[in-house]
Scaffold this motif. Structure first.
Motif: not given
Length: 135
Positions: A124-125, A45, A97, A118-122, A39, A95, A127
């Motif tokens: 975990s990621w 993203l 992931a 999108a973050w929800a696709d992964f 980002q 990041y 910090q």
């Protein structure tokens, strides 16, 4: 619990190099597709690179192709991103992931098709680690 910890970011001059690392724990690292995303300031993203569980790099973003190299050491549960010929536009929070699912089938990029990640696709990621390219 799943844990991903990125390191190696910093301030570098244009044309310089950095190697990012991601230490993974809490899951069977060798069984998962892994990804680098970023980002930047004022951006969403973005894909950077991906790598299948056993190695291999089927995708690099056009903006980094030929400059960045993703790799992994499954014995050390570590993901890497070698970044060469850095440009100011590479400035971003980077990041690592993991995929939601194990196995060596299709990676996330191919599963979601044309839409942006999108973050929800992964699964975990981490910090994130900041990379700043400036003279």
């Amino acid at each position: 619990q799943v844990q991903l910890v990125e390191s190696g970011g910093g301030l570098v001059q244009p044309g310089g190099s950095l190697r990012l690392s991601c230490a993974a724990s809490g899951f069977t690292f060798s069984n998962y597709w892994m990804y680098w995303v970023r980002q930047g300031p004022g951006t969403g993203l973005e894909w950077v690179s991906d790598i299948k569980p056993g190695g291999g790099n089927p995708y690099d973003a056009d903006s980094v192709k030929g400059r960045f190299t993703i790799s992994r050491d499954n014995a050390k549960n570590t993901l890497y991103l070698q970044m060469n010929s850095l440009k100011p536009e590479d400035t971003a929070l980077y990041y690592c992931a993991k995929d939601r699912w194990g196995g060596s089938g299709l990676g996330l990029r191919r599963r979601i098709g044309a839409r942006q990640p999108a973050w929800a696709d992964f699964g975990s990621w981490g910090q994130g680690t900041q990379v700043t390219v400036s003279s």
